[in-house]
Write a protein that holds these residues in place. Structure first.
Motif, PDB file in Angstrom:
ATOM      1  N   GLN A   1     -30.619 -26.187 -12.419  1.00 14.63           N
ATOM      2  CA  GLN A   1     -29.223 -26.128 -12.831  1.00 14.63           C
ATOM      3  C   GLN A   1     -28.733 -24.685 -12.743  1.00 14.63           C
ATOM      4  O   GLN A   1     -29.456 -23.750 -13.088  1.00 14.63           O
ATOM      5  N   TYR A   2     -27.515 -24.532 -12.277  1.00 12.68           N
ATOM      6  CA  TYR A   2     -26.906 -23.222 -12.098  1.00 12.68           C
ATOM      7  C   TYR A   2     -25.634 -23.156 -12.930  1.00 12.68           C
ATOM      8  O   TYR A   2     -25.104 -24.182 -13.376  1.00 12.68           O
ATOM      9  N   VAL A   3     -25.149 -21.937 -13.137  1.00 15.40           N
ATOM     10  CA  VAL A   3     -23.889 -21.757 -13.838  1.00 15.40           C
ATOM     11  C   VAL A   3     -22.914 -21.028 -12.917  1.00 15.40           C
ATOM     12  O   VAL A   3     -23.269 -20.049 -12.259  1.00 15.40           O
ATOM     13  N   LYS A   4     -21.694 -21.571 -12.857  1.00 19.56           N
ATOM     14  CA  LYS A   4     -20.647 -20.969 -12.032  1.00 19.56           C
ATOM     15  C   LYS A   4     -19.310 -21.187 -12.736  1.00 19.56           C
ATOM     16  O   LYS A   4     -18.989 -22.313 -13.131  1.00 19.56           O
ATOM     17  N   ASP A   5     -18.581 -20.100 -12.905  1.00 22.20           N
ATOM     18  CA  ASP A   5     -17.285 -20.164 -13.584  1.00 22.20           C
ATOM     19  C   ASP A   5     -17.399 -20.823 -14.954  1.00 22.20           C
ATOM     20  O   ASP A   5     -16.536 -21.596 -15.375  1.00 22.20           O
ATOM     21  N   GLY A   6     -18.508 -20.526 -15.635  1.00 26.22           N
ATOM     22  CA  GLY A   6     -18.698 -21.030 -16.988  1.00 26.22           C
ATOM     23  C   GLY A   6     -19.074 -22.495 -17.079  1.00 26.22           C
ATOM     24  O   GLY A   6     -19.084 -23.074 -18.171  1.00 26.22           O
ATOM     25  N   LYS A   7     -19.425 -23.121 -15.935  1.00 26.63           N
ATOM     26  CA  LYS A   7     -19.785 -24.530 -15.926  1.00 26.63           C
ATOM     27  C   LYS A   7     -21.119 -24.732 -15.207  1.00 26.63           C
ATOM     28  O   LYS A   7     -21.499 -23.948 -14.339  1.00 26.63           O
ATOM     29  N   LEU A   8     -21.797 -25.822 -15.583  1.00 26.04           N
ATOM     30  CA  LEU A   8     -23.052 -26.148 -14.924  1.00 26.04           C
ATOM     31  C   LEU A   8     -22.807 -26.770 -13.561  1.00 26.04           C
ATOM     32  O   LEU A   8     -21.847 -27.518 -13.361  1.00 26.04           O
ATOM     33  N   THR A   9     -23.691 -26.446 -12.631  1.00 26.70           N
ATOM     34  CA  THR A   9     -23.638 -27.030 -11.298  1.00 26.70           C
ATOM     35  C   THR A   9     -25.057 -27.114 -10.751  1.00 26.70           C
ATOM     36  O   THR A   9     -25.943 -26.378 -11.193  1.00 26.70           O
TER      37      THR A   9
END
Length: 255
Positions: free
Chosen positions: A212-220
Motif C-alpha cells: 500500500q502506498y500513500v499519495k495526496d493523503g490517500k491510500l493507493t
C-alpha cells in the motif's frame, strides 16, 4: 561398460542421490498445527524457547507484524516508522518483529539476525535491532571476522557481556541451536502468512499492507513516482492504516 564409464556412472548416481536428499530436507517444514500466526508466540521447543519480540501493548486491539531482514534497505526505512506508530498508539497497538533473512540476496542478513537474537539473551534485543538498522551501511559489506568484530563492538557499546555474546553468536548456526530454531520458526510463520518472498512484509491484524502506498493523503496500490510506501511514513501509516483498524475494533480515539 568400461571401468571408467562405471566410475562416471557411479559418481553421477551419488550426485543425484545427494541432490534428492538435499531437496527432501529443503522441503521439510515446521509443523504449525495449532499455531496462530496472528498472535504473539510464547517460548516453546519449536522456536528454541525464544518468544516473539514485542513492543507496545500487552493486550492489543491491533497487532502489527513485521517479517524483516536486517540487511534490507526497505526494512531499515520501515523500522523507525513502525516503532513511532507503536509508541503513539501504545495503549492499543503491539508490534511484533519476526526474522525473515533473505540470504540469497543479503549474505549478512542471517548473521545479523543471530546477533540481534544473541543480544536478546541479555535483555537488549530492541537496542541491537535498532542499532543494526541505523548502522546498516557500516556492516552489510563485511565478512567473517570483520563482521563478528563489528557485532561484538556494537554489543559492547550496548553494555553487554561481550564474551557471552560471542559465544551465543558462534553457537547460533549449530544443529539444534536455540537461535537457529527461532529463525527457522519465524520463517515458517512468514510462509504461513504468504509473507516469505520479500521484505519488509507488514501485516496489520492479519491484513497484508506491504504494497500500500500513500499519495495526496490517500491510500493507493499504485507505486507511482509521486507515491510513497505507507509503512515508511509514520504519520500516514498511523492515520490511514492504524486508526481505521482501531475503529474497527471499537476503539475511540481523541479528536
Amino acid at each position: 561398460m568400461t571401468k571408467k564409464s562405471w566410475l562416471i556412472f557411479a559418481v553421477l548416481c551419488l550426485a543425484i542421490l545427494g541432490g534428492l536428499v538435499w531437496l527432501s530436507r529443503q522441503g521439510e517444514s515446521i509443523n504449525l498445527s495449532g499455531v496462530d500466526p496472528l498472535q504473539a508466540q510464547s517460548a516453546s521447543s519449536q522456536n528454541g524457547d525464544i518468544a516473539d519480540h514485542t513492543h507496545g501493548s500487552k493486550s492489543p486491539k491491533v497487532t502489527i507484524i513485521e517479517y524483516g531482514d536486517f540487511q534490507c534497505p526497505g526494512c531499515s526505512q520501515a523500522s523507525p516508522a513502525l516503532k513511532a506508530v507503536t509508541e503513539k498508539y501504545k495503549d492499543h497497538v503491539q508490534l511484533i518483529f519476526r526474522n525473515n533473512p533473505l540470504s540469497s540476496i543479503h549474505p549478512n542478513a542471517l548473521a545479523a539476525a543471530a546477533a540481534v537474537e544473541s543480544a536478546g539473551f541479555q535483555g537488549k534485543y530492541w537496542e541491537m535491532h535498532d542499532k543494526l538498522y541505523t548502522e546498516q551501511n557500516s556492516w552489510q559489506s563485511l565478512d567473517g571476522t570483520e563482521r563478528t568484530n563489528y557485532f561484538a563492538t556494537t554489543a559492547q557499546g550496548l553494555g553487554l557481556d561481550v564474551d557471552r555474546f560471542k559465544t551465543d553468536l558462534a553457537e547460533a548456526d549449530r544443529s539444534g541451536a536455540r537461535i537457529k530454531k527461532k529463525i527457522a520458526f519465524d520463517k515458517s510463520l512468514a510462509g504461513a502468512q504468504n509473507a516469505a518472498s520479500a521484505t519488509p512484509a507488514i501485516l496489520v491484524n492479519g491484513k497484508n499492507v506491504t504494497n500500500q502506498y500513500v499519495k495526496d493523503g490517500k491510500l493507493t496500490t499504485s507505486g507511482s513516482s509521486d507515491a510513497r510506501q505507507v509503512w515508511a511514513d509514520a504519520d500516514a501509516f498511523g492515520k490511514l492504516v492504524i486508526e481505521p483498524a482501531l475503529k474497527e475494533k471499537g476503539v475511540s480515539l481523541p479528536q
